[in-house]
Scaffold this active site. Structure first.
Site, PDB file in Angstrom:
ATOM      1  CG  HIS A 311      -8.666  -7.199  78.130  1.00 28.08           C
ATOM      2  ND1 HIS A 311      -8.665  -8.189  79.081  1.00 28.08           N
ATOM      3  CD2 HIS A 311      -8.048  -6.137  78.701  1.00 28.08           C
ATOM      4  CE1 HIS A 311      -8.080  -7.729  80.190  1.00 28.08           C
ATOM      5  NE2 HIS A 311      -7.699  -6.489  79.983  1.00 28.08           N
ATOM      6  CG  ASP A 388     -14.601  -6.509  76.891  1.00 27.11           C
ATOM      7  OD1 ASP A 388     -14.981  -5.653  77.722  1.00 27.11           O
ATOM      8  OD2 ASP A 388     -13.435  -6.939  76.843  1.00 27.11           O
ATOM      9  CD  GLN A 391     -10.945   0.368  78.383  1.00 27.52           C
ATOM     10  OE1 GLN A 391     -11.139   1.561  78.598  1.00 27.52           O
ATOM     11  NE2 GLN A 391     -10.158  -0.359  79.154  1.00 27.52           N
ATOM     12  CE  LYS A 414     -11.334  -1.920  82.670  1.00 26.76           C
ATOM     13  NZ  LYS A 414      -9.881  -1.729  82.651  1.00 26.76           N
ATOM     14  CB  CYS A 553      -4.690  -7.700  79.469  1.00 19.41           C
ATOM     15  SG  CYS A 553      -4.201  -7.582  81.172  1.00 19.41           S
TER      16      CYS A 553
HETATM   17  N1  PMP Z   1     -11.890  -5.932  78.577  1.00 16.43           N
HETATM   18  C1  PMP Z   1     -11.294  -4.764  78.316  1.00 16.43           C
HETATM   19  C2  PMP Z   1     -11.409  -4.186  76.943  1.00 16.43           C
HETATM   20  C3  PMP Z   1     -10.551  -4.128  79.302  1.00 16.43           C
HETATM   21  O1  PMP Z   1      -9.945  -2.979  79.039  1.00 16.43           O
HETATM   22  C4  PMP Z   1     -10.472  -4.709  80.587  1.00 16.43           C
HETATM   23  C5  PMP Z   1      -9.671  -4.045  81.693  1.00 16.43           C
HETATM   24  N2  PMP Z   1      -8.404  -3.637  81.315  1.00 16.43           N
HETATM   25  C6  PMP Z   1     -11.135  -5.901  80.807  1.00 16.43           C
HETATM   26  C7  PMP Z   1     -11.832  -6.494  79.792  1.00 16.43           C
HETATM   27  C8  PMP Z   1     -11.107  -6.573  82.133  1.00 16.43           C
HETATM   28  O2  PMP Z   1     -11.757  -5.788  83.090  1.00 16.43           O
HETATM   29  P1  PMP Z   1     -11.714  -6.181  84.615  1.00 16.43           P
HETATM   30  O3  PMP Z   1     -10.260  -6.291  84.966  1.00 16.43           O
HETATM   31  O4  PMP Z   1     -12.359  -5.030  85.312  1.00 16.43           O
HETATM   32  O5  PMP Z   1     -12.434  -7.462  84.789  1.00 16.43           O
END
Ligand code: PMP
Length: 597
Positions: A311, A388, A391, A414, A553
């Protein structure tokens, strides 16, 4: 009342018992404190100051050597009567005792006996234990050296200029707890209708009686009633700022936050709540590490190892810090089915690799990389590992100690919890060695016009006011997931995934990206020949099916996949087989509307 110097802990305990109520005990402590003699101005020096106390506290130790042995006498004073009262309590356990007796004293038991453990707000309790640490340091210096109590340089504990948490009250003795069983190992049955009933947003009915089919949990999960209720309870019943007020609301808030921190610690198998930092979310957590660790430790030519499926939150902070430090990024390629190429990963690791930043689960492909193998390889190369967990943490068990994870970032929203709050776990030695990231209130122990000293963990990384109600309700979300158990949740989500997978493969022109179901979580991203991702998402919405479209993203990943955008359906613990069927029907509807069949 006997003179202070003659007061014993037993007399204090009797008095506390007689008073019964905390209100009266508190007034008594203040009264006791008022009688504590003052120190001379020159004795209130920096060398005599006890670090780790919110108030200013000074200790002046005196050692009496006589034929019967060495005894210790401490004169002390603070700038608050209540703290002076606590000093009086503490000194009944110390003064006139030998260093060995002091080192054997169970201070916690004595404080519990008076009810202090239960009634003191966390920052005051921490201050009290800082005083205990100081007392012990003084005793250690004067204890006979029998090898059991190595005599440290007394100025380690005296000069107060060092603020690492190793000298804080939050030592393993007082705070660290053994990791609990991973939640996945708990057996439970899973009743999806009972679970789903707890999510009010899933029971909304759209125009023309269309029900909601929520398939965007990877973006943000819906909230169970218990989480909504908890946040509401905070605002309605005891809201206040945290770690600041000694009044009852402030005290309750601080306790609730610490309880949430403890639930999170257990949930991810961390050793200590000091390693659980509340952040605004995954992005903020990774930025914290990239800045606070990277700026301190990365040198020109050091390597940050990423891969193509990350991401942006786990790419851009590293790109930015690489620009600042001269470190370089290495991207491990993916196999054609969207997994990390393990052979290439092995080759990418060199003696310059400093950190591997890897997702626990891809938010597009659903790929769950083999973390055990990756971490073992990274460790063998001498690199740290940041996971990270945005997920993965909500959908599979994570045990930071057993898994060997150095840093773990995840988001509350999440994890069926509130938005605006997340967690960064970091191994204590690493967090201790890092510089602070954001500076301001709460992360300091002391500020002068010409400098500051940082507070112990976790405050060191929690500058400013926390998302208070959210962080508390995150603990409720964690408990909710823990109670369901990851085994049944995972099994349920995997069965939804397999059902969707089988049905989707029957749709002409539909292409799913990523590995087969044995290597992924319940996320499916796809394209349909002849249809723009946005059109599909829009048409699904007409049927009440909520999915996300776009690059999610992950632009480098979409470049690798050779498509600008995909549609993503992601499942959570509240989704049902009927949701999958509605989704498949809606895909057929979209195909008809777009005249694809
Ligand atoms: N890493 C991953 C794999 C994600 O799916 C996301 C959210 N889409 C993020 C980081 C970022 O999370 P947040 O927007 O809650 O900071």
């Amino acid at each position: 009342m006997p003179g202070l110097q003659d007061l014993t802990i037993d007399e204090l305990a009797d008095e506390f018992e007689f008073l019964g109520q905390w209100d009266d005990q508190c007034r008594y402590l203040i009264e006791l404190g008022g009688e504590l003699p003052d120190l001379a101005l020159e004795e209130k020096s920096e060398a005599n100051r006890v670090p780790g106390c919110q108030s200013q506290v000074w200790f002046v130790p005196q050692v009496h050597e006589d034929p019967a042995g060495t005894t210790i006498e401490i004169r002390a004073k603070s700038d608050a009567h209540i703290v002076d009262g606590l000093i009086v309590v503490l000194l009944t356990l110390v003064n006139g005792k030998t260093p060995e007796e002091i080192l054997k004293t169970d201070f916690t038991a004595a404080f519990k006996r008076l009810g202090l453990e239960a009634h003191l707000v966390p920052q005051r309790r921490n201050g009290l234990y800082s005083m205990v640490e100081r007392v012990r340091a003084i005793a250690r210096v004067h204890a006979p050296t029998d090898g059991k109590h190595p005599s440290p340089d007394p100025f380690d504990a005296v000069n107060g200029s060092h603020t690492s948490s190793s000298s804080s009250p939050r030592t393993s003795e007082t705070r660290a707890v053994r990791p609990s069983l991973p939640v996945a190992e708990r057996a439970a049955t899973f009743d999806v209708s009972a679970v789903r009933a707890q999510f009010p947003a899933l029971h909304q009915v759209l125009e023309r009686g269309v029900p909601v089919t929520y398939l965007d949990t990877a973006s943000s999960a819906q909230k169970p009633q218990c989480v909504i209720d908890k946040e509401r309870e905070v605002y309605e019943q005891y809201y206040a700022n945290a770690y600041r007020g000694v009044y009852r609301y402030g005290d309750r808030i601080s306790r609730e936050l610490e309880e949430s921190r403890e639930r999170i610690r257990r949930f991810i198998g961390a050793e200590s709540t000091d390693e659980i930092i509340f952040t605004p979310g995954t992005t903020a957590g990774i930025n914290l590490v990239a800045n606070a660790w990277g700026r301190r430790f990365l040198k020109p030519g050091d390597e940050i190892v990423l891969n193509e499926m990350e991401h942006h939150a786990n790419i851009v902070p590293w790109q930015w810090i690489a620009q600042q430090t001269g470190a370089v990024l290495t991207y491990v390629p993916l196999t054609d089915d969207g997994r990390i190429d393990l052979e290439a990963f092995g080759k990418a690791l060199t003696s310059r690799s400093r950190i591997v930043a890897v997702t626990g689960m891809s938010n597009v492909l659903g790929t769950a990389p083999p973390l055990t193998e990756l971490i073992a390889k990274a460790k063998a190369a001498g690199a740290l590992v940041l996971v990270d967990g945005a997920q993965s943490v909500p959908h599979m068990p994570t045990h930071v100690v057993q898994d060997g994870i150095d840093f773990l970032a995840f988001s509350g929203h999440k994890l069926y919890g509130p938005s605006g709050v997340g967690v960064l776990y970091g191994r204590r030695e690493l967090l201790d060695a890092m510089d602070p990231f954001l500076c301001g209130g709460h992360m300091i122990e002391r500020v002068q016009t010409d400098g500051f000293a940082v507070a112990p963990l976790p405050a060191k990384f929690e500058a400013g006011t926390l998302p208070i109600a959210q962080a508390i309700a995150l603990g409720t979300a964690v408990e909710f997931v823990t109670d369901l158990g990851f085994c049944p949740v995972h099994e349920h989500e995997q069965s939804l995934l397999r059902h969707a997978w089988d049905q989707m493969h029957k749709i002409p022109g539909l292409r799913i990206y990523g590995p087969d179901t044995s290597h992924r979580g319940a996320i499916v991203s796809f394209t349909m020949d002849g249809a723009a991702a946005q059109d599909i998402a829009q048409l699904l919405d007409l049927k009440g099916v909520f999915v996300r479209h776009g690059h999610h993203c992950t632009m480098p990943l979409h470049t690798r996949l050779g498509v600008p955008a995909t549609v993503r359906a992601s499942f959570g613990l509240y989704n049902t087989r009927e949701d999958v069927d509605t989704f498949i029907d809606a895909l057929h509807f979209a195909r008809r509307e777009l005249k694809l069949s």
